[in-house]
Design a protein around this motif. Structure first.
Motif, PDB file in Angstrom:
ATOM      1  N   LEU A 100       0.663  -0.577   0.205  1.00 41.56           N
ATOM      2  CA  LEU A 100      -0.233   0.765  -0.151  1.00 41.56           C
ATOM      3  C   LEU A 100       0.607   1.730   0.002  1.00 41.56           C
ATOM      4  CD1 LEU A 100      -2.565  -1.399   3.048  1.00 41.56           C
ATOM      5  CD2 LEU A 100      -2.929  -0.874   0.139  1.00 41.56           C
ATOM      6  N   ALA A 101       0.304   2.606  -0.091  1.00 35.69           N
ATOM      7  CA  ALA A 101       1.137   3.592  -0.958  1.00 35.69           C
ATOM      8  C   ALA A 101       0.676   4.595   1.058  1.00 35.69           C
ATOM      9  CB  ALA A 101       0.118   4.491  -1.817  1.00 35.69           C
ATOM     10  N   GLY A 102       1.333   4.667   1.513  1.00 35.06           N
ATOM     11  CA  GLY A 102       1.779   5.314   2.960  1.00 35.06           C
ATOM     12  C   GLY A 102       0.398   6.272   3.298  1.00 35.06           C
ATOM     13  N   GLY A 103       0.108   7.137   4.203  1.00 34.95           N
ATOM     14  CA  GLY A 103      -1.080   7.139   4.393  1.00 34.95           C
ATOM     15  C   GLY A 103      -1.279   7.645   5.831  1.00 34.95           C
ATOM     16  N   ARG A 104      -1.926   8.290   6.290  1.00 29.42           N
ATOM     17  CA  ARG A 104      -3.349   8.519   7.473  1.00 29.42           C
ATOM     18  C   ARG A 104      -3.893   6.813   7.300  1.00 29.42           C
ATOM     19  NH1 ARG A 104      -5.619  14.509   8.321  1.00 29.42           N
ATOM     20  NH2 ARG A 104      -4.968  14.692  10.189  1.00 29.42           N
ATOM     21  N   GLU A 105      -4.846   6.330   6.224  1.00 31.22           N
ATOM     22  CA  GLU A 105      -5.266   6.146   6.220  1.00 31.22           C
ATOM     23  C   GLU A 105      -4.976   4.198   6.660  1.00 31.22           C
ATOM     24  OE1 GLU A 105      -9.007   4.737   3.174  1.00 31.22           O
ATOM     25  OE2 GLU A 105      -7.148   5.507   2.016  1.00 31.22           O
ATOM     26  N   TRP A 106      -3.682   3.808   5.956  1.00 33.52           N
ATOM     27  CA  TRP A 106      -3.589   3.048   6.643  1.00 33.52           C
ATOM     28  C   TRP A 106      -2.021   2.804   6.125  1.00 33.52           C
ATOM     29  CZ3 TRP A 106      -7.141   2.264   2.533  1.00 33.52           C
ATOM     30  CH2 TRP A 106      -7.065   2.690   1.279  1.00 33.52           C
ATOM     31  N   PRO A 107      -0.819   1.802   6.711  1.00 37.67           N
ATOM     32  CA  PRO A 107       0.245   1.748   6.569  1.00 37.67           C
ATOM     33  C   PRO A 107       0.517   1.707   5.154  1.00 37.67           C
ATOM     34  CG  PRO A 107      -0.850  -0.067   7.753  1.00 37.67           C
ATOM     35  CD  PRO A 107      -1.596   0.962   7.105  1.00 37.67           C
ATOM     36  N   GLY A 108       2.083   1.796   4.649  1.00 41.59           N
ATOM     37  CA  GLY A 108       2.670   1.728   3.309  1.00 41.59           C
ATOM     38  C   GLY A 108       3.907   2.304   2.783  1.00 41.59           C
ATOM     39  N   GLU A 109       3.898   2.736   1.744  1.00 39.81           N
ATOM     40  CA  GLU A 109       4.844   3.058   1.437  1.00 39.81           C
ATOM     41  C   GLU A 109       5.153   4.264   1.112  1.00 39.81           C
ATOM     42  OE1 GLU A 109       8.447   1.251   0.744  1.00 39.81           O
ATOM     43  OE2 GLU A 109       7.210  -0.645   0.414  1.00 39.81           O
ATOM     44  N   ARG A 110       6.331   5.050   1.831  1.00 41.54           N
ATOM     45  CA  ARG A 110       5.980   6.319   2.202  1.00 41.54           C
ATOM     46  C   ARG A 110       6.464   7.201   1.019  1.00 41.54           C
ATOM     47  NH1 ARG A 110       2.801   8.483   5.473  1.00 41.54           N
ATOM     48  NH2 ARG A 110       2.949   6.988   7.566  1.00 41.54           N
ATOM     49  N   SER A 111       7.111   6.755  -0.276  1.00 48.33           N
ATOM     50  CA  SER A 111       8.409   7.352  -1.572  1.00 48.33           C
ATOM     51  C   SER A 111       7.108   7.909  -2.157  1.00 48.33           C
ATOM     52  CB  SER A 111       9.094   6.635  -2.096  1.00 48.33           C
ATOM     53  OG  SER A 111       9.303   7.059  -3.264  1.00 48.33           O
ATOM     54  N   SER A 112       7.793   9.576  -2.560  1.00 51.16           N
ATOM     55  CA  SER A 112       7.133  10.426  -3.214  1.00 51.16           C
ATOM     56  C   SER A 112       6.871   9.714  -4.553  1.00 51.16           C
ATOM     57  CB  SER A 112       7.218  11.634  -3.528  1.00 51.16           C
ATOM     58  OG  SER A 112       8.301  11.763  -2.945  1.00 51.16           O
ATOM     59  N   SER A 113       7.484   8.896  -5.087  1.00 54.27           N
ATOM     60  CA  SER A 113       7.581   8.317  -6.487  1.00 54.27           C
ATOM     61  C   SER A 113       6.980   6.973  -6.590  1.00 54.27           C
ATOM     62  CB  SER A 113       8.725   8.432  -7.193  1.00 54.27           C
ATOM     63  OG  SER A 113       9.621   7.579  -6.531  1.00 54.27           O
ATOM     64  N   TYR A 114       6.350   6.033  -5.464  1.00 54.63           N
ATOM     65  CA  TYR A 114       6.163   4.831  -4.980  1.00 54.63           C
ATOM     66  C   TYR A 114       4.109   5.274  -5.714  1.00 54.63           C
ATOM     67  CZ  TYR A 114       4.452   0.711  -3.835  1.00 54.63           C
ATOM     68  OH  TYR A 114       3.943  -0.213  -3.714  1.00 54.63           O
ATOM     69  N   VAL A 115       3.762   4.008  -6.735  1.00 52.16           N
ATOM     70  CA  VAL A 115       2.594   3.896  -6.843  1.00 52.16           C
ATOM     71  C   VAL A 115       2.003   3.000  -6.528  1.00 52.16           C
ATOM     72  CG1 VAL A 115       1.088   3.935  -8.938  1.00 52.16           C
ATOM     73  CG2 VAL A 115       2.302   5.431  -8.750  1.00 52.16           C
ATOM     74  N   PHE A 116       0.969   2.783  -5.730  1.00 50.73           N
ATOM     75  CA  PHE A 116       0.467   0.784  -5.115  1.00 50.73           C
ATOM     76  C   PHE A 116      -0.080   0.728  -6.292  1.00 50.73           C
ATOM     77  CE2 PHE A 116      -3.471  -0.895  -3.477  1.00 50.73           C
ATOM     78  CZ  PHE A 116      -3.034  -2.065  -3.268  1.00 50.73           C
ATOM     79  N   THR A 117      -0.466  -0.672  -6.582  1.00 52.20           N
ATOM     80  CA  THR A 117      -1.310  -1.357  -7.783  1.00 52.20           C
ATOM     81  C   THR A 117      -2.108  -2.255  -7.435  1.00 52.20           C
ATOM     82  OG1 THR A 117      -1.764  -2.189  -9.848  1.00 52.20           O
ATOM     83  CG2 THR A 117       0.640  -2.321  -8.952  1.00 52.20           C
ATOM     84  N   LEU A 118      -3.008  -3.048  -8.068  1.00 50.59           N
ATOM     85  CA  LEU A 118      -3.677  -4.363  -7.587  1.00 50.59           C
ATOM     86  C   LEU A 118      -2.867  -5.458  -8.172  1.00 50.59           C
ATOM     87  CD1 LEU A 118      -7.240  -3.166  -6.913  1.00 50.59           C
ATOM     88  CD2 LEU A 118      -5.354  -4.374  -5.195  1.00 50.59           C
ATOM     89  N   PRO A 119      -2.556  -6.330  -7.041  1.00 50.09           N
ATOM     90  CA  PRO A 119      -2.218  -7.914  -8.615  1.00 50.09           C
ATOM     91  C   PRO A 119      -3.295  -7.900  -9.008  1.00 50.09           C
ATOM     92  CG  PRO A 119      -2.374  -8.274  -6.243  1.00 50.09           C
ATOM     93  CD  PRO A 119      -2.682  -6.635  -5.831  1.00 50.09           C
ATOM     94  N   GLY A 120      -2.786  -8.682 -10.514  1.00 50.79           N
ATOM     95  CA  GLY A 120      -4.236  -8.586 -11.042  1.00 50.79           C
ATOM     96  C   GLY A 120      -3.786 -10.672 -10.568  1.00 50.79           C
ATOM     97  N   PRO A 121      -4.335 -11.676 -12.032  1.00 52.35           N
ATOM     98  CA  PRO A 121      -4.865 -12.645 -12.103  1.00 52.35           C
ATOM     99  C   PRO A 121      -3.411 -13.215 -13.076  1.00 52.35           C
ATOM    100  CG  PRO A 121      -6.790 -11.934 -12.962  1.00 52.35           C
ATOM    101  CD  PRO A 121      -5.990 -10.715 -12.267  1.00 52.35           C
ATOM    102  N   ARG A 122      -2.786 -12.413 -13.752  1.00 46.31           N
ATOM    103  CA  ARG A 122      -1.988 -12.770 -15.105  1.00 46.31           C
ATOM    104  C   ARG A 122      -0.771 -13.643 -14.019  1.00 46.31           C
ATOM    105  NH1 ARG A 122      -3.462  -9.408 -18.942  1.00 46.31           N
ATOM    106  NH2 ARG A 122      -2.027 -10.613 -20.535  1.00 46.31           N
ATOM    107  N   GLY A 123      -0.199 -14.671 -15.271  1.00 44.78           N
ATOM    108  CA  GLY A 123       1.244 -14.998 -14.598  1.00 44.78           C
ATOM    109  C   GLY A 123       0.879 -16.687 -14.628  1.00 44.78           C
ATOM    110  N   ALA A 124       1.362 -17.832 -14.050  1.00 37.54           N
ATOM    111  CA  ALA A 124       1.182 -18.771 -13.950  1.00 37.54           C
ATOM    112  C   ALA A 124       1.471 -19.111 -12.898  1.00 37.54           C
ATOM    113  CB  ALA A 124       2.693 -19.599 -15.027  1.00 37.54           C
ATOM    114  N   VAL A 125       0.499 -19.424 -12.098  1.00 38.93           N
ATOM    115  CA  VAL A 125       0.402 -20.084  -9.978  1.00 38.93           C
ATOM    116  C   VAL A 125       0.708 -20.756  -9.939  1.00 38.93           C
ATOM    117  CG1 VAL A 125      -0.633 -18.988  -7.962  1.00 38.93           C
ATOM    118  CG2 VAL A 125      -1.465 -17.179  -9.807  1.00 38.93           C
ATOM    119  N   HIS A 126       1.522 -21.841  -9.585  1.00 42.22           N
ATOM    120  CA  HIS A 126       1.911 -23.072  -9.356  1.00 42.22           C
ATOM    121  C   HIS A 126       1.743 -23.412  -8.148  1.00 42.22           C
ATOM    122  CE1 HIS A 126       4.092 -22.112 -13.634  1.00 42.22           C
ATOM    123  NE2 HIS A 126       4.608 -21.773 -12.301  1.00 42.22           N
ATOM    124  N   ASP A 127       0.377 -24.917  -8.139  1.00 43.57           N
ATOM    125  CA  ASP A 127       0.227 -25.552  -6.993  1.00 43.57           C
ATOM    126  C   ASP A 127       0.066 -24.039  -6.144  1.00 43.57           C
ATOM    127  OD1 ASP A 127       2.941 -27.581  -7.228  1.00 43.57           O
ATOM    128  OD2 ASP A 127       0.456 -27.819  -8.510  1.00 43.57           O
TER     129      ASP A 127
END
Length: 280
Positions: A100-127
């Motif tokens: 998560l990107a940091g802020g008052r709402e929840w704990p997260g990364e504090r860098s000003s050049s950081y963007v939070f992105t949700l992981p998607g279901p792409r790729g091959a998840v094994h077992d």
């Protein structure tokens, strides 16, 4: 702009930034999505070309197909590839990841050049792990094994320790017992799973306290706690309805904050600000 995405796979061969790359490609940007993993998806959305660079991101520089695309205007890197961004010129760098990107709402990364992105279901998840039956599931990442055996060895709980695909078991978990690392906390908040936290460092303690303040966590000390108390702490988190409601509500807000369209707008805003700063 020509945007170069540098991505190393997460455990289980997931590419959290691929949906973000596709969103930016759909907005008219020229996007090169580069990875060294042999399981990377062969196709992507319009405007996105996928390339494999082998073991080192700098291998792209020797690839004619990469050089033919023209100069890179900006690099979007995941936290593990950010150090290699400098090889592609003095261009703006945005770090995008699933913490998560940091802020008052929840704990997260504090860098000003950081963007939070949700992981998607792409790729091959094994077992990916699946629960056996309908017994409650406690997913564990971090705390020592001994206290867990004493607390849950003769109970109905399914205790999953050392998830081989990182946090893939969270959708099936009733409670998450973690040391409070940011990656773990972020994953649990995304999944809407209440947490029992056993922090070991000052940083983990800070994240754990934030989780408690959000109303979805409880701090324990497994190595010092009687087995009965540890078990009761986990049981309370499983059945406490206000906690469960809060966890689901936060998960909805986290999903909205990291959606591809939101993350892409954040990337564009950072790059626009960087462009203005460089021109000044």
């Amino acid at each position: 702009m020509h945007l170069l995405f540098l991505s190393r796979p997460d455990r289980g061969h997931l590419y959290p930034t691929l949906r973000l790359a596709e969103e930016l490609g759909g907005r008219g940007h020229q996007v090169t999505f580069a990875s060294g993993d042999p399981y990377v998806d062969e196709t992507a959305g319009p405007g996105v070309r996928i390339l494999r660079f082998g073991r080192d991101e700098r291998g792209l520089l020797d690839m004619p197909v990469f050089r033919s695309q023209g100069p890179v205007d900006a690099v979007v890197a995941d936290p593990r590839t950010a150090k290699a961004a400098g090889a592609f010129g003095a261009v703006p760098v945005v770090v995008a990841g699933t913490n998560l990107a940091g802020g008052r709402e929840w704990p997260g990364e504090r860098s000003s050049s950081y963007v939070f992105t949700l992981p998607g279901p792409r790729g091959a998840v094994h077992d990916p792990w699946r629960p056996g039956g309908r017994r409650p599931v406690l997913l564990v990442d971090g705390p020592p094994i001994g206290p867990l055996v004493r607390a849950f060895g003769d109970t109905q709980w399914q205790v999953v320790v050392g998830d081989s695909t990182r946090f893939a078991g969270l959708p099936h978990a009733d409670v998450f017992l973690t040391d409070g690392r940011l990656a773990a906390v972020s994953a649990a908040l995304r999944a809407g799973v209440p947490m029992v936290l056993a922090p070991e460092t000052a940083e983990e303690t800070g994240y754990a306290r934030h989780v408690v303040a959000l109303g979805v966590g409880r701090i324990v000390a497994p190595a010092e706690q009687p087995a009965e108390e540890l078990r009761q702490a986990v049981e309370r988190m499983r059945v406490d309805e206000p906690t469960l409601v809060t966890a689901r509500r936060l998960a909805t807000r986290v999903e909205a904050a990291g959606a591809p369209a939101v993350a892409a707008t954040a990337v564009e805003a950072l790059l626009d600000a960087e462009s203005v700063a460089r021109a000044a």
